[in-house]
Motif scaffolding. Structure first.
Motif, PDB file in Angstrom:
ATOM      1  N   VAL B  56      21.630  48.807  51.893  1.00 24.76           N
ATOM      2  CA  VAL B  56      20.188  48.698  52.121  1.00 24.76           C
ATOM      3  C   VAL B  56      19.703  50.032  52.655  1.00 24.76           C
ATOM      4  O   VAL B  56      20.279  50.570  53.601  1.00 24.76           O
ATOM      5  CB  VAL B  56      19.889  47.577  53.138  1.00 24.76           C
ATOM      6  N   TYR B  59      14.397  48.631  55.236  1.00 32.00           N
ATOM      7  CA  TYR B  59      13.975  47.249  55.421  1.00 32.00           C
ATOM      8  C   TYR B  59      12.897  47.234  56.478  1.00 32.00           C
ATOM      9  O   TYR B  59      13.154  47.554  57.635  1.00 32.00           O
ATOM     10  CB  TYR B  59      15.157  46.361  55.822  1.00 32.00           C
ATOM     11  N   LEU B  66      11.836  45.599  51.138  1.00 32.30           N
ATOM     12  CA  LEU B  66      13.228  46.008  51.310  1.00 32.30           C
ATOM     13  C   LEU B  66      13.645  46.860  50.111  1.00 32.30           C
ATOM     14  O   LEU B  66      13.306  46.543  48.968  1.00 32.30           O
ATOM     15  CB  LEU B  66      14.128  44.768  51.417  1.00 32.30           C
ATOM     16  N   THR B  72      24.393  46.414  45.944  1.00 34.23           N
ATOM     17  CA  THR B  72      24.402  45.647  47.186  1.00 34.23           C
ATOM     18  C   THR B  72      24.555  44.161  46.866  1.00 34.23           C
ATOM     19  O   THR B  72      23.800  43.624  46.051  1.00 34.23           O
ATOM     20  CB  THR B  72      23.072  45.865  47.951  1.00 34.23           C
ATOM     21  N   LEU B  77      22.491  41.343  51.543  1.00 32.04           N
ATOM     22  CA  LEU B  77      21.028  41.342  51.652  1.00 32.04           C
ATOM     23  C   LEU B  77      20.533  40.164  52.460  1.00 32.04           C
ATOM     24  O   LEU B  77      19.664  40.296  53.317  1.00 32.04           O
ATOM     25  CB  LEU B  77      20.407  41.222  50.255  1.00 32.04           C
ATOM     26  N   ASP B  79      22.056  38.503  54.717  1.00 37.24           N
ATOM     27  CA  ASP B  79      22.362  38.697  56.144  1.00 37.24           C
ATOM     28  C   ASP B  79      21.346  39.638  56.784  1.00 37.24           C
ATOM     29  O   ASP B  79      20.870  39.395  57.894  1.00 37.24           O
ATOM     30  CB  ASP B  79      23.774  39.273  56.318  1.00 37.24           C
ATOM     31  N   ALA B  80      21.030  40.731  56.076  1.00 40.60           N
ATOM     32  CA  ALA B  80      20.064  41.686  56.628  1.00 40.60           C
ATOM     33  C   ALA B  80      18.711  41.004  56.831  1.00 40.60           C
ATOM     34  O   ALA B  80      18.055  41.166  57.858  1.00 40.60           O
ATOM     35  CB  ALA B  80      19.920  42.887  55.697  1.00 40.60           C
TER      36      ALA B  80
END
Lengths: 495, 408
Positions: B56, B59, B66, B72, B77, B79-80
């Protein structure tokens, strides 16, 4: 702004062209009288005027196909037009071109409530779609401010937005299918009543293509149930920064309001003087946050917005208690453009989008430019999605002011790009922002876009002079020079 | 022997595509490979593996945006995004297991390239509706960008739309910007037991005509409901018709109550809570109930939703299939018999004729996928136009040659 140099050949053969068009579209569908043609000489970007060579108003897809085939055969340019409300000159005619008016395509063909869609002709107005389905509590969501007049065909061409598009999307997110005609007369159908057409998403790229790729002859749109409740909060702030903080905090709290609009002090005063909406005059920025959905949700979220607004430093706050009051809160915002039109002989409406966090910087920059160019400016802002509409006040009767306003506007849009934004959020590139494209895109970027154009219209006959600063010949764009041989990066991992 | 090139940045992707073009050497674009089996087999001896472009890069929760590199994984993603209580609203499915691959490998690039969308498609759109900007390298070996990082943008052609769903036939993406949205605070699912396909689609249609913002509308016939990992569905002993409501607590509660009243004529509407709901809709998105029996061809049909049950009814006249419905009837996942001639293509595509729509063969052996149109054949004028668009980006057909059609 310069348009392509008129080609003398079609102008010399005008009477032959008129005859051939009359053979395709009988009756009064071909307009060639000089006075009558003045009705088409400009669109919503009224600073630019140019009567077309001839105007034609077909009624059927077959007639559109025949007109385009003729234009393609004899090499005459074509400018499609819906209601002519474009703010970027998208429907500005050409002296050597046919104006293809789609106003006679004005029928709602089918309403299919079970599949939540309506099939309409492109000349149907945006609002007429909603009116056709309102009896069952449905509506068509995108609502550009010109919705009384603008047509759905024009909406597709411009990918129109409106105040509700953060939550409900732009035109492209609400169109399921199209029938269109290519310049060679081919009729192509894209999508339908199903959600996922498959194949390359030509339907997606047609939205916002500004009449350069094909002429839309039928549109299938999604309709949905109108939310059962909508309430608005009017919040006054002591600075643009605090208003911006409030917008960010609302989003951070997990809300996507149906609408979130901001006005700066000059816009507030112009609007209040005009419609007497009861806006506070002692604030620097006003925010309208509209929440829609089930009553339980709206009531719940209004409370959250109030808390957030006070924490952000709001100095006044009013929640609509009735539908009449909600409409009153909106009245000033909806009248902002005409209100500014009252205090200035002319105004020039810009349309950049920026990352919302950059708002204070951009508004400061606009303030400095306003002094530099000695022109006043009022700002209205679709705050939820970062779409900024600075209205530059000028007087076209003062020599040089239009040019100064355009230069001011150009500087604003360059600043938008500089902070990570874009030249246009919803009005389109058209003639207006054509020459600014090089500030957002490299030549390679633009060449990739123009090759899309070449796939649809290799002769460049559809709406030339719009969108692209210079049109390359398709043969030149199509050539590929390959550098043969070895990988230039010996370290590139290979397995 | 297959050669694999694994670039680490945009310049290396440019170099790799230039090399491929210079040698007239078609390459297959691969991320994690989770959906590699979807589409016609690519006619390439070399692989351009983009999984090295990952991570990433931007964000900004308050901007709802994002940016990430295409390799990725969706897990990274998600989780982010969870940190900002946000999500990818188009709910990208994990089709890996359906295609015989491990779960949890799919990438953002793959989700965009295949224009994936889960059950929330009916409310929030598909990948293409959330795809704001891109950096990519076309089949010309040229790096270009399109779109931007703001949600409202009409500057130039929307080339992002073309890349979404192009199955890697136009360009190799090197950076992707998407719109992200707040994740719902609460999820509830209403379950109606025992409806046949026709009645179920009527119930889903009525719910979708309500103002209750349904974010999932599916129907599992009894045999497929029994395969659910959610005990309350597996043990229901009949078909299960499912409606999902998401959002803020008070809103979900009010809408659940309204809907229970409005649909009472179809039977009792039992409610599943958050955990069960999430597990169930994950299964529906991922087509979990058709993962077993890998020898059976699996089709994905997009049709006018109200006609979904009729479409399946017509197919059943000549073919014994297992099918379930998502998107209010508009998305049909269907397993044909293992020995069906041409994977059942004749019956499946003939059933679309009265109402329109399209069918894609998602799971079948490579030999089968090479022998018939995997994606819905287009009308000649449209096919020719699509081919010209493709040629603009990739005139030598270097990228994923043959994946969409035999001559693409």
């Amino acid at each position: 702004m310069k348009m392509p140099r008129p080609d003398p050949a079609p102008i010399a053969r005008r009477s032959e062209l008129i005859e051939r068009l009359q053979a395709i579209v009988p009756g009064e569908g071909v307009i060639f009288d000089k006075d009558a043609l003045r009705a088409y000489e400009s669109d919503g970007l009224s600073a630019y005027r140019q009567p077309p060579l001839v105007a034609v108003l077909p009624r059927t897809t077959a007639e559109v196909a025949a007109v385009l085939r003729l234009a393609n055969e004899i090499g005459v340019k074509v400018v499609p037009r819906g209601a002519g409300t474009s703010l970027s000159g998208g429907a500005l005619p050409l002296a050597d071109g046919i104006l293809l008016g789609m106003a006679r395509f004005n029928r709602v063909l089918e309403i299919d409530y079970d599949n939540r869609c309506a099939v309409v002709q492109p000349g149907v107005t945006n609002l007429a779609i909603t009116q056709a389905v309102a009896g069952r509590g449905f509506y068509y969501a995108p609502d550009p401010s010109s919705q009384i007049a603008c047509t759905i065909g024009g909406n597709v061409a411009e990918n129109s937005g409106g105040v509700h598009c953060l939550k409900y999307g732009m035109t492209v997110n609400n169109v399921l299918g199209l029938e269109m005609v290519l310049i060679n007369g081919d009729v192509v159908r894209l999508g339908g009543k199903h959600l996922d057409p498959g194949g390359l998403d030509l339907l997606g790229v047609m939205n916002g293509s500004e009449g350069l790729l094909g002429v839309v002859t039928e549109v299938t749109v999604r309709i949905q149930r109108r939310p059962s409740t909508a309430r608005a909060v009017l919040i006054g702030f002591p600075s643009n920064e605090t208003a911006g903080d409030c917008v960010a905090a609302v989003i951070a709290a997990g809300m996507v309001p149906g609408g979130m609009e901001m006005m700066d002090r000059p816009a507030i005063h112009a609007a209040e003087d005009y419609v007497h909406a009861g806006y506070p005059l002692d604030v620097e920025a006003l925010l309208i946050v509209e929440l829609d959905g089930p009553a339980a949700e709206v009531d719940h979220l209004i409370g959250r917005v109030e808390t957030i607004a006070r924490a952000a430093g709001a100095v006044s706050l009013r929640v609509s208690a009735s539908e009449d009051e909600r409409l009153a809160l909106w009245a000033g915002r909806k009248a902002a453009f005409p209100a500014v039109g009252r205090i200035s002989p002319d105004y020039y409406c810009m349309d950049g989008t920026i990352p919302r966090g950059a708002l204070p910087r951009v508004l400061r920059g606009i303030g400095e430019m306003s002094e530099k160019y000695a022109l006043k400016v009022a700002n209205v802002f679709h705050a939820g999605d970062g779409n900024l509409h600075p209205l530059i006040l000028y007087d076209a009767n003062h020599p040089g002011e239009l040019e100064r306003a355009e230069a001011f506007g150009g500087d604003i849009l360059k600043l938008c790009v500089e902070v990570g934004g874009v030249l246009t959020g919803e009005h389109g590139v058209g003639v207006e922002k054509r020459d600014l494209m090089v500030h957002q895109f490299t030549e390679t970027d633009l060449n990739h876009q123009q090759r899309v154009k070449c796939a649809f219209d290799p002769g460049g006959l559809l709406n030339p002079g719009k969108m692209f600063p210079q049109l390359h010949r398709c043969a030149e764009l199509g050539a590929m020079h390959v550098r043969g041989g070895k990988l230039p990066f010996p370290n590139l991992p290979r397995y | 022997m297959t050669e694999t090139v694994r670039p680490r940045d945009e310049a290396e992707v440019v170099a790799a595509v230039e090399w491929a073009a210079g040698n007239q050497q078609p390459v297959e674009l691969v991320g994690a490979g989770s959906k590699r089996g979807w589409g016609r087999p690519v006619e390439a001896q070399a692989v351009l593996d983009l999984s090295g472009l990952s991570g990433v890069t931007l964000y900004e929760p308050n901007e709802l945006v994002l940016t990430a590199r295409p390799g990725t994984t969706l897990g990274v993603l998600e989780d982010a995004l969870a940190g900002g209580r946000q999500h990818l609203a188009f709910e990208p499915p994990d089709l890996g297991p359906l295609l015989g691959r491990p779960a949890g490998q799919g990438t953002l690039g793959g989700a965009i390239a295949c224009n994936l969308a889960g059950p929330r498609r009916i409310k929030d759109g598909a990948a293409r509706d959330h795809f704001l900007g891109v950096k990519a390298v076309s089949g010309r070996g040229e790096a270009f960008k399109a779109g931007g990082r703001v949600v409202k943008n009409v500057t130039g052609y929307d080339v992002c739309k073309l890349l979404a769903g192009s199955f890697g036939t136009l360009a190799a993406m090197t950076e992707i910007t998407v719109k992200v949205l707040p994740a719902p605070e609460q999820t509830r699912t209403l379950v109606i037991a025992g409806l046949d396909d026709l009645a179920a689609v009527r119930a889903l249609t009525q719910a979708l005509q309500s103002p209750h913002e349904i974010s999932g509308a599916a129907h599992l016939p009894a045999a497929l409901a029994a395969r659910s990992g959610v005990a309350k569905i597996a043990g229901i002993g009949s078909s299960a018709t499912l409606l999902r409501l998401e959002g803020f607590g008070p809103s979900v509660k009010a809408r659940v109550e309204s809907l229970q009243g409005e649909l009472a004529g179809f039977g009792d509407l039992a409610a599943l809570t958050d955990l069960d709901s999430k597990a169930l809709w994950r299964e529906i998105a991922d087509v979990s109930c058709l993962v077993d029996e890998p020898e059976r061809p699996v089709w994905r049909l997009s049709v006018p939703p109200a006609q979904g049950a009729q479409v399946v009814g017509r197919i059943r006249e000549t073919l014994a299939v297992d099918a379930f419905f998502d998107w209010g009837g508009g998305l049909i996942w269907l397993a044909a018999p293992a020995d069906a001639e041409a994977a059942g293509a004749g019956a499946v595509r003939a059933a679309l004729t009265p109402w329109g729509g399209q069918a894609s063969l998602v799971r079948a052996s490579a030999a089968t996928r090479a022998s018939l149109p995997v994606f819905q054949p287009e009308a000649p004028t449209l096919a020719a136009l699509s081919a010209r668009v493709r040629a603009g980006f990739d005139p030598l057909r270097i990228l994923n040659r043959g994946r969409l059609t035999a001559d693409s």
